[in-house]
Scaffold this motif. Structure first.
Motif, PDB file in Angstrom:
ATOM      1  N   THR A 235      51.900  14.584 -18.459  1.00 14.81           N
ATOM      2  CA  THR A 235      51.436  15.624 -19.382  1.00 14.81           C
ATOM      3  C   THR A 235      50.044  16.023 -18.900  1.00 14.81           C
ATOM      4  O   THR A 235      49.138  15.188 -18.888  1.00 14.81           O
ATOM      5  CB  THR A 235      51.391  15.079 -20.821  1.00 14.81           C
ATOM      6  OG1 THR A 235      52.698  14.613 -21.150  1.00 14.81           O
ATOM      7  CG2 THR A 235      50.978  16.152 -21.814  1.00 14.81           C
ATOM      8  N   SER A 262      53.769   8.190 -17.017  1.00 16.58           N
ATOM      9  CA  SER A 262      52.679   7.467 -16.354  1.00 16.58           C
ATOM     10  C   SER A 262      51.875   6.621 -17.344  1.00 16.58           C
ATOM     11  O   SER A 262      51.014   5.846 -16.934  1.00 16.58           O
ATOM     12  CB  SER A 262      51.730   8.477 -15.709  1.00 16.58           C
ATOM     13  OG  SER A 262      51.128   9.266 -16.739  1.00 16.58           O
ATOM     14  N   GLU A 282      59.435   3.671 -22.231  1.00 16.33           N
ATOM     15  CA  GLU A 282      59.860   4.414 -21.038  1.00 16.33           C
ATOM     16  C   GLU A 282      61.151   3.812 -20.512  1.00 16.33           C
ATOM     17  O   GLU A 282      61.263   2.599 -20.366  1.00 16.33           O
ATOM     18  CB  GLU A 282      58.744   4.366 -19.978  1.00 16.33           C
ATOM     19  CG  GLU A 282      59.104   4.957 -18.621  1.00 16.33           C
ATOM     20  CD  GLU A 282      59.634   6.399 -18.681  1.00 16.33           C
ATOM     21  OE1 GLU A 282      58.949   7.268 -19.216  1.00 16.33           O
ATOM     22  OE2 GLU A 282      60.761   6.625 -18.173  1.00 16.33           O
ATOM     23  N   ARG A 287      58.899   4.329 -13.353  1.00 18.64           N
ATOM     24  CA  ARG A 287      57.746   4.857 -14.093  1.00 18.64           C
ATOM     25  C   ARG A 287      57.068   3.738 -14.899  1.00 18.64           C
ATOM     26  O   ARG A 287      55.845   3.771 -15.097  1.00 18.64           O
ATOM     27  CB  ARG A 287      58.172   6.011 -14.994  1.00 18.64           C
ATOM     28  CG  ARG A 287      58.776   7.144 -14.192  1.00 18.64           C
ATOM     29  CD  ARG A 287      58.424   8.503 -14.701  1.00 18.64           C
ATOM     30  NE  ARG A 287      58.918   9.510 -13.780  1.00 18.64           N
ATOM     31  CZ  ARG A 287      59.914  10.364 -14.046  1.00 18.64           C
ATOM     32  NH1 ARG A 287      60.509  10.353 -15.234  1.00 18.64           N
ATOM     33  NH2 ARG A 287      60.302  11.242 -13.148  1.00 18.64           N
TER      34      ARG A 287
HETATM   35  C1  LIG Z   1      57.640  14.542 -18.788  1.00 15.35           C
HETATM   36  S1  LIG Z   1      57.730  12.814 -18.670  1.00 15.35           S
HETATM   37  C2  LIG Z   1      56.411  12.351 -19.755  1.00 15.35           C
HETATM   38  C3  LIG Z   1      55.081  12.364 -19.142  1.00 15.35           C
HETATM   39  C4  LIG Z   1      54.081  11.508 -19.847  1.00 15.35           C
HETATM   40  N1  LIG Z   1      53.715  11.999 -21.159  1.00 15.35           N
HETATM   41  C5  LIG Z   1      52.839  11.380 -18.972  1.00 15.35           C
HETATM   42  O1  LIG Z   1      51.815  11.984 -19.270  1.00 15.35           O
HETATM   43  O2  LIG Z   1      52.919  10.689 -17.960  1.00 15.35           O
HETATM   44  C6  LIG Z   1      59.142  12.346 -19.643  1.00 15.35           C
HETATM   45  C7  LIG Z   1      59.483  10.854 -19.546  1.00 15.35           C
HETATM   46  O3  LIG Z   1      60.388  10.527 -20.593  1.00 15.35           O
HETATM   47  C8  LIG Z   1      61.285   9.530 -20.127  1.00 15.35           C
HETATM   48  N2  LIG Z   1      62.440   9.537 -21.045  1.00 15.35           N
HETATM   49  C9  LIG Z   1      63.369  10.509 -21.220  1.00 15.35           C
HETATM   50  N3  LIG Z   1      64.225  10.181 -22.212  1.00 15.35           N
HETATM   51  C10 LIG Z   1      63.834   8.982 -22.691  1.00 15.35           C
HETATM   52  C11 LIG Z   1      64.306   8.120 -23.723  1.00 15.35           C
HETATM   53  N4  LIG Z   1      65.342   8.445 -24.486  1.00 15.35           N
HETATM   54  N5  LIG Z   1      63.650   6.942 -23.934  1.00 15.35           N
HETATM   55  C12 LIG Z   1      62.584   6.611 -23.182  1.00 15.35           C
HETATM   56  N6  LIG Z   1      62.106   7.377 -22.186  1.00 15.35           N
HETATM   57  C13 LIG Z   1      62.706   8.552 -21.945  1.00 15.35           C
HETATM   58  C14 LIG Z   1      61.561   9.962 -18.699  1.00 15.35           C
HETATM   59  O4  LIG Z   1      62.034   8.890 -17.915  1.00 15.35           O
HETATM   60  C15 LIG Z   1      60.189  10.483 -18.257  1.00 15.35           C
HETATM   61  O5  LIG Z   1      59.454   9.456 -17.625  1.00 15.35           O
END
Ligand SMILES: C[S@@+](CC[C@H](N)C(=O)[O-])C[C@H]1O[C@@H](n2cnc3c(N)ncnc32)[C@H](O)[C@@H]1O
Length: 403
Positions: A235, A262, A282, A287
């Motif tokens: 983000t 992250s 996560e 990640r």
């Molecule tokens: C756009 S990234 C988020 C970035 C984060 N806010 C950052 O600043 O690093 C979305 C994340 O959500 C995770 N994700 C998607 N669906 C999920 C779920 N149901 N439970 C846990 N993690 C999930 C993905 O693996 C991905 O790493």
């Protein structure tokens, strides 16, 4: 149950009973059980009292005091037991009405007095059982800090951390045995600290320069995107700031960072709260590795990582004050589950960049209300000789408060 407290947590200084008030001295003299660290117990002259030196882990020793319920138990502690002290641990195990706390002058107060610093203008930190990187969130130009440390090598570790983060010109003072007959004070530059020998018990006072040097790592202090290890799924700093502002950080507040990527949201939250709590959820193991490494490097050991898929992986025993959803929006029931788990008055903020995610936000908006807004951001970047706007993908931000 006793109406009167049977445990007295008594703060004591390096000068022993001589420096105590009448009430504290009386309680120690009348104690049937004296508990504390060996150093504290040694400060008190021999008596009939049963002596209970702390073992490890401390929690177990404190819990063990239950065996003496109803007898006159005195727990000896350094300075003010309510300031990074044992009072918190005692009160985790015994009801408030069973415990009396008698504070003594704390090492922070003694150091501030020696330096002529006004405590309300100074940050106070304890690095007991904490890595030195815990200090990173406290560093700011012109800031003054009083730091309780554990061990003779900690001042050098702190000085090294400051130098690597743009504060090499900080003025460092190291106090030893504050308030006792053997009190010492060393003063110098960060570069000189490593060559010194310090007592085990020390307190480090830092006066950071108003101007920091631009070092390679200085970006860490602003927690911009480069401060984190990530694979692009982060983000972006400006969007993160917009979400954090709506989530309402504050001392003691707990965040769930769902789809933590992250861990940038959770770590920024802990920086903003000073003392807060954050759980990163996560599903991807690669990640999760970033989250662990970022938390270690940026000094947020209190960050809890849950590897798993929400909503099933949401920790059953926690009640968050704030939830950020940065991933998994399209997972059925995820948003609703996060909302329903919030503490009353708690806030949920979710960011969507895909159409699917946006639809999930819209459905939530229809069902429970809240606000929707579209954030877009462009950053100026050099292409050859020209400065151009580079637009980032717009983000739809949904925010709602649990009533
Ligand atoms: C756009 S990234 C988020 C970035 C984060 N806010 C950052 O600043 O690093 C979305 C994340 O959500 C995770 N994700 C998607 N669906 C999920 C779920 N149901 N439970 C846990 N993690 C999930 C993905 O693996 C991905 O790493």
């Amino acid at each position: 149950m006793n109406a009167q407290p049977w445990i007295s947590v008594v703060g004591i200084g390096e000068d022993g009973p001589a420096g105590l008030g009448e009430e504290a001295r009386r309680r120690i003299a009348e104690a049937e059980v004296l508990a504390g660290g060996r150093r504290h117990l040694a400060l008190v002259p021999p008596s009939e009292a049963t002596r209970v030196p702390w073992g490890s882990p401390l929690e177990d020793s404190v819990r063990g005091l239950a065996a003496y319920r109803g007898r006159k138990v005195v727990v000896l502690a350094s300075g003010d037991p309510s300031w990074f002290g044992v009072a918190k641990v005692v009160l985790r195990h015994f009801p408030r009405e069973e415990v009396a706390v008698l504070p003594h002058v704390s090492a922070f107060q003694l150091a501030a007095a020696r330096l002529g610093w006004a405590i309300e203008e100074v940050g106070t930190v304890s690095l007991h059982n904490m890595p030195a990187t815990r200090l990173l969130r406290e560093l700011a130009p012109g800031r003054r800090l009083l730091v309780l440390t554990s061990g003779p090598r900690m001042p050098a570790t702190i000085a090294d951390l400051l130098a690597r983060h743009g504060h090499a010109a900080a003025r460092v003072r190291v106090f030893g045995h504050l308030g006792g007959p053997r009190e010492t004070m060393w003063e110098g530059e960060t570069a000189e600290v490593a060559g010194q020998r310090f007592p085990i018990l020390n307190l480090v006072a830092l006066a950071l320069p108003r101007e920091t040097e631009a070092t390679e790592d200085a970006a860490v202090l602003d927690l911009d995107d480069d401060a984190f290890e990530h694979d692009g799924n982060i983000t972006k700093a400006e969007y993160r700031a917009a979400a954090i502002a709506r989530l309402g950080p504050g001392p003691g507040r707990r965040l769930w960072d769902v789809g933590a990527g992250s861990g940038a949201m959770a770590i920024t939250w802990l920086y903003r709260c000073g003392t807060g709590a954050a759980t990163a959820i996560e599903k991807r193991p690669d990640r999760a590795v970033f989250i662990r490494r970022n938390a270690a490097r940026l000094g947020t050991p209190e960050l809890r990582l849950v590897e798993g898929e929400a909503p099933e992986a949401l920790p059953a025993e926690e009640v968050p004050d704030a939830v950020f959803v940065g991933g998994g929006l399209a997972t059925p029931g995820l948003l609703r589950a996060c909302f329903e788990r919030l503490a009353p008055g708690g806030r949920l903020v979710a960011h969507a960049v895909t159409m699917g995610g946006e639809q999930a936000l819209y459905r939530m908006y229809e069902e429970v209300g809240g606000t929707l807004q579209r954030l877009s951001l462009s950053r100026a970047e050099l292409r050859g000789d020209h400065l151009l706007w580079r637009p980032l993908a717009p983000v739809t931000q949904y925010a709602v408060t649990r009533r």
